[in-house]
Design a protein around this motif. Structure first.
Motif, PDB file in Angstrom:
ATOM      1  N   VAL A   8       0.848  -1.199   0.000  1.00 51.21           N
ATOM      2  CA  VAL A   8       0.000   0.000   0.000  1.00 51.21           C
ATOM      3  C   VAL A   8       0.883   1.248   0.000  1.00 51.21           C
ATOM      4  CG1 VAL A   8      -1.754   1.303   1.283  1.00 51.21           C
ATOM      5  CG2 VAL A   8      -1.812  -1.206   1.278  1.00 51.21           C
ATOM      6  N   VAL A   9       0.451   2.263  -0.755  1.00 43.55           N
ATOM      7  CA  VAL A   9       1.116   3.563  -0.740  1.00 43.55           C
ATOM      8  C   VAL A   9       0.176   4.583  -0.106  1.00 43.55           C
ATOM      9  CG1 VAL A   9       2.134   5.404  -2.117  1.00 43.55           C
ATOM     10  CG2 VAL A   9       2.399   3.033  -2.834  1.00 43.55           C
ATOM     11  N   TYR A  10       0.680   5.269   0.907  1.00 43.67           N
ATOM     12  CA  TYR A  10      -0.058   6.389   1.498  1.00 43.67           C
ATOM     13  C   TYR A  10       0.498   7.666   0.878  1.00 43.67           C
ATOM     14  CZ  TYR A  10      -1.398   9.966   4.933  1.00 43.67           C
ATOM     15  OH  TYR A  10      -1.875  11.109   5.533  1.00 43.67           O
ATOM     16  N   ILE A  27      -3.890   4.691  -0.222  1.00 49.50           N
ATOM     17  CA  ILE A  27      -4.591   5.602   0.682  1.00 49.50           C
ATOM     18  C   ILE A  27      -4.186   7.001   0.231  1.00 49.50           C
ATOM     19  CG2 ILE A  27      -4.923   6.379   3.056  1.00 49.50           C
ATOM     20  CD1 ILE A  27      -3.957   3.590   3.961  1.00 49.50           C
ATOM     21  N   LEU A  28      -5.141   7.765  -0.258  1.00 48.40           N
ATOM     22  CA  LEU A  28      -4.864   9.061  -0.884  1.00 48.40           C
ATOM     23  C   LEU A  28      -5.428  10.185  -0.039  1.00 48.40           C
ATOM     24  CD1 LEU A  28      -3.809  10.585  -3.389  1.00 48.40           C
ATOM     25  CD2 LEU A  28      -6.025  10.158  -4.474  1.00 48.40           C
ATOM     26  N   GLU A  29      -4.570  11.101   0.386  1.00 50.14           N
ATOM     27  CA  GLU A  29      -5.048  12.224   1.183  1.00 50.14           C
ATOM     28  C   GLU A  29      -6.032  13.086   0.394  1.00 50.14           C
ATOM     29  OE1 GLU A  29      -5.378  13.681   4.013  1.00 50.14           O
ATOM     30  OE2 GLU A  29      -4.423  12.041   5.080  1.00 50.14           O
ATOM     31  N   LYS A  30      -6.890  13.781   1.127  1.00 48.99           N
ATOM     32  CA  LYS A  30      -7.824  14.703   0.502  1.00 48.99           C
ATOM     33  C   LYS A  30      -7.094  15.949   0.022  1.00 48.99           C
ATOM     34  CE  LYS A  30      -7.596  17.943   3.649  1.00 48.99           C
ATOM     35  NZ  LYS A  30      -7.128  19.322   3.335  1.00 48.99           N
ATOM     36  N   PRO A  31      -7.641  16.685  -0.954  1.00 49.02           N
ATOM     37  CA  PRO A  31      -8.728  16.268  -1.830  1.00 49.02           C
ATOM     38  C   PRO A  31      -8.235  15.216  -2.822  1.00 49.02           C
ATOM     39  CG  PRO A  31      -7.849  18.343  -2.591  1.00 49.02           C
ATOM     40  CD  PRO A  31      -7.123  18.015  -1.312  1.00 49.02           C
ATOM     41  N   LEU A  72      -8.524   1.765  -3.899  1.00 49.65           N
ATOM     42  CA  LEU A  72      -8.240   3.199  -3.889  1.00 49.65           C
ATOM     43  C   LEU A  72      -9.130   3.859  -2.852  1.00 49.65           C
ATOM     44  CD1 LEU A  72      -6.960   5.758  -5.161  1.00 49.65           C
ATOM     45  CD2 LEU A  72      -8.759   5.662  -6.908  1.00 49.65           C
ATOM     46  N   PHE A  73      -8.502   4.511  -1.881  1.00 52.63           N
ATOM     47  CA  PHE A  73      -9.229   4.979  -0.697  1.00 52.63           C
ATOM     48  C   PHE A  73      -8.835   6.413  -0.391  1.00 52.63           C
ATOM     49  CE2 PHE A  73      -9.492   5.377   3.985  1.00 52.63           C
ATOM     50  CZ  PHE A  73     -10.761   4.859   4.237  1.00 52.63           C
ATOM     51  N   GLU A  74      -9.807   7.331  -0.410  1.00 49.33           N
ATOM     52  CA  GLU A  74      -9.519   8.707  -0.030  1.00 49.33           C
ATOM     53  C   GLU A  74      -9.579   8.842   1.484  1.00 49.33           C
ATOM     54  OE1 GLU A  74     -10.797  13.315  -1.047  1.00 49.33           O
ATOM     55  OE2 GLU A  74     -12.140  11.677  -1.632  1.00 49.33           O
ATOM     56  N   ALA A  75      -8.518   9.387   2.063  1.00 47.48           N
ATOM     57  CA  ALA A  75      -8.425   9.534   3.519  1.00 47.48           C
ATOM     58  C   ALA A  75      -9.173  10.787   3.950  1.00 47.48           C
ATOM     59  CB  ALA A  75      -6.963   9.596   3.948  1.00 47.48           C
ATOM     60  N   ILE A  76     -10.467  10.631   4.194  1.00 47.05           N
ATOM     61  CA  ILE A  76     -11.292  11.760   4.616  1.00 47.05           C
ATOM     62  C   ILE A  76     -11.925  11.385   5.950  1.00 47.05           C
ATOM     63  CG2 ILE A  76     -13.227  10.974   3.177  1.00 47.05           C
ATOM     64  CD1 ILE A  76     -12.304  14.658   3.663  1.00 47.05           C
ATOM     65  N   SER A  77     -11.407  11.937   7.021  1.00 47.81           N
ATOM     66  CA  SER A  77     -11.650  11.424   8.366  1.00 47.81           C
ATOM     67  C   SER A  77     -13.107  11.377   8.785  1.00 47.81           C
ATOM     68  CB  SER A  77     -10.856  12.259   9.381  1.00 47.81           C
ATOM     69  OG  SER A  77     -11.183  13.642   9.262  1.00 47.81           O
ATOM     70  N   ASN A  78     -13.884  12.425   8.486  1.00 49.19           N
ATOM     71  CA  ASN A  78     -15.216  12.494   9.100  1.00 49.19           C
ATOM     72  C   ASN A  78     -16.149  11.373   8.657  1.00 49.19           C
ATOM     73  OD1 ASN A  78     -16.022  13.440   6.527  1.00 49.19           O
ATOM     74  ND2 ASN A  78     -16.165  15.567   7.214  1.00 49.19           N
ATOM     75  N   GLN A  79     -15.931  10.805   7.482  1.00 52.90           N
ATOM     76  CA  GLN A  79     -16.830   9.775   6.980  1.00 52.90           C
ATOM     77  C   GLN A  79     -16.833   8.501   7.816  1.00 52.90           C
ATOM     78  OE1 GLN A  79     -18.929  10.454   4.026  1.00 52.90           O
ATOM     79  NE2 GLN A  79     -18.213  12.341   5.002  1.00 52.90           N
ATOM     80  N   HIS A  93      -9.923   6.158  12.878  1.00 50.40           N
ATOM     81  CA  HIS A  93     -11.119   5.434  12.440  1.00 50.40           C
ATOM     82  C   HIS A  93     -11.129   5.188  10.935  1.00 50.40           C
ATOM     83  CE1 HIS A  93     -13.007   5.483  16.380  1.00 50.40           C
ATOM     84  NE2 HIS A  93     -12.640   6.736  16.491  1.00 50.40           N
ATOM     85  N   GLU A  94     -10.628   6.147  10.148  1.00 46.83           N
ATOM     86  CA  GLU A  94     -10.582   5.922   8.698  1.00 46.83           C
ATOM     87  C   GLU A  94      -9.593   4.806   8.359  1.00 46.83           C
ATOM     88  OE1 GLU A  94      -7.614   9.190   6.795  1.00 46.83           O
ATOM     89  OE2 GLU A  94      -9.287  10.016   7.929  1.00 46.83           O
ATOM     90  N   LEU A  95      -8.480   4.744   9.102  1.00 51.10           N
ATOM     91  CA  LEU A  95      -7.487   3.704   8.833  1.00 51.10           C
ATOM     92  C   LEU A  95      -7.972   2.330   9.284  1.00 51.10           C
ATOM     93  CD1 LEU A  95      -4.191   5.610   9.707  1.00 51.10           C
ATOM     94  CD2 LEU A  95      -5.358   5.376   7.497  1.00 51.10           C
ATOM     95  N   VAL A  96      -8.741   2.298  10.359  1.00 49.39           N
ATOM     96  CA  VAL A  96      -9.365   1.033  10.774  1.00 49.39           C
ATOM     97  C   VAL A  96     -10.260   0.501   9.673  1.00 49.39           C
ATOM     98  CG1 VAL A  96     -11.101   0.040  12.313  1.00 49.39           C
ATOM     99  CG2 VAL A  96      -9.254   1.405  13.261  1.00 49.39           C
TER     100      VAL A  96
END
Length: 323
Positions: free
Chosen positions: A66-68, A91-95, A117-124, A281-284
């Motif tokens: 995985v690449v962050y 894991i792709l930081e926002k935006p 492919l996962f956008e790292a957007i914490s609140n979701q 929580h997003e990483l979990v």
């Protein structure tokens, strides 16, 4: 899973702190520019990262799954595309990207290659946000949604003097909309989906929005999202229905506490995030989806990212911001 990090900016220590508590994470590599070498050395020593690179290709050649990606917004598309083509999950930081077209291409390419492919957007992924979704129906007909994420940036003083940090650089897809208001947009879209109309008015300096007001019109109710890096005010979040409201004094990316109140005067306070690191929580969830090879969850999240990217692009167009 073995993870390689691209970038050495302020978000990376947060990622590393949260990762310490994710059982399946093993951070083995980090890559940044030569200017970031000393910072990478410190992170390597503190978090036990084995390999340091100043060339992205070297990181992609490493034994990682995985690449962050935590680099300036303008580089997200290029670096994510290379990772997909090298069969690395992301894991792709926002935006997500700079443009909707770039985002759409990445989503299609990831599906073609079988990449997560996962956008790292914490609140979701916050427990408080999940609870809010459950409570929305009890507010009756939604009328007004209002979020204000205004945070005076220490870099703004430098910006006024001509020292342009990435967060204020149009060439790096910066600005208040992309940096802060994106969290407000995600909060709203995650609850209500695509709006019918949008309107963005912004304060523009040196060809970038230093603050702005976004209106998302859902027909029967209206949402106002304020994002500012050139001034500050108390953080606020409100969802107002004809039977009650939800209120929080947190930023949309933290959302640690909120009050649920009914018109009859009853109130209940929720603090369900458990005091965990903001990114925990997003990483979990990423680890869970990854382990279960739950591609449907990734596709579902990608569709949300595309909605947000469409809003961001239209908002910038209205404000005359061209990236």
């Amino acid at each position: 899973m073995k993870i390689g990090i691209v970038g050495a900016g302020n978000i990376v220590p947060d990622f590393l702190e949260a990762s310490k508590n994710i059982e399946d994470f093993e951070i083995v590599s980090i890559s940044a520019t030569e200017n970031g070498r000393e910072r990478m050395k410190k992170l390597s020593e503190e978090y036990g990262i084995k390999n340091i690179y100043t060339n992205y290709e070297d990181l992609l050649n490493d034994d990682i799954d995985v690449v962050y990606i935590a680099i300036p917004n303008s580089l997200h598309y290029e670096f994510a595309k290379k990772a997909i083509e090298r069969n690395k999950h992301i894991i792709l930081e926002k935006p997500f990207t700079t443009t909707y077209k770039e985002a759409e291409e990445l989503v299609e390419l990831a599906q073609e290659y079988g990449i997560m492919l996962f956008e790292a957007i914490s609140n979701q992924y916050l427990p408080n946000y999940k609870k809010t979704k459950e409570l929305i129906s009890e507010l009756g007909d939604i009328k007004i949604v209002q979020l204000n994420y205004s945070q005076y940036s220490s870099r703004y003083d430098r910006f006024k003097n001509g020292d342009i940090a990435p967060a204020f650089d149009p060439k790096k897809s910066g600005g208040a909309l992309m940096d802060l208001n994106v969290y407000n947009i995600y909060y709203i879209v995650g609850l209500f989906g695509s709006p019918q109309k949008i309107l963005y008015t912004a304060n523009i300096e040196r060809n970038i929005d230093t603050s702005g007001v976004l209106i998302l019109d859902y027909g029967s109710f209206k949402c106002v999202a304020v994002g500012a890096k050139d001034c500050k005010a108390p953080l606020s979040m409100n969802i107002q229905g004809d039977k009650g409201y939800i209120n929080s004094s947190d930023a949309a990316n933290m959302y640690n506490k909120f009050t649920f109140a009914k018109n009859d005067g009853t109130e209940k306070v929720f603090e369900l995030n458990g005091g965990k690191e903001r990114l925990y929580h997003e990483l979990v969830k990423f680890a869970e989806y990854y382990k279960n090879e739950d591609f449907d969850k990734f596709y579902e999240a990608n569709e949300k990212s595309l909605i947000v990217m469409k809003i961001l692009e239209e908002a910038r167009k209205q404000a005359g911001l061209e990236f």
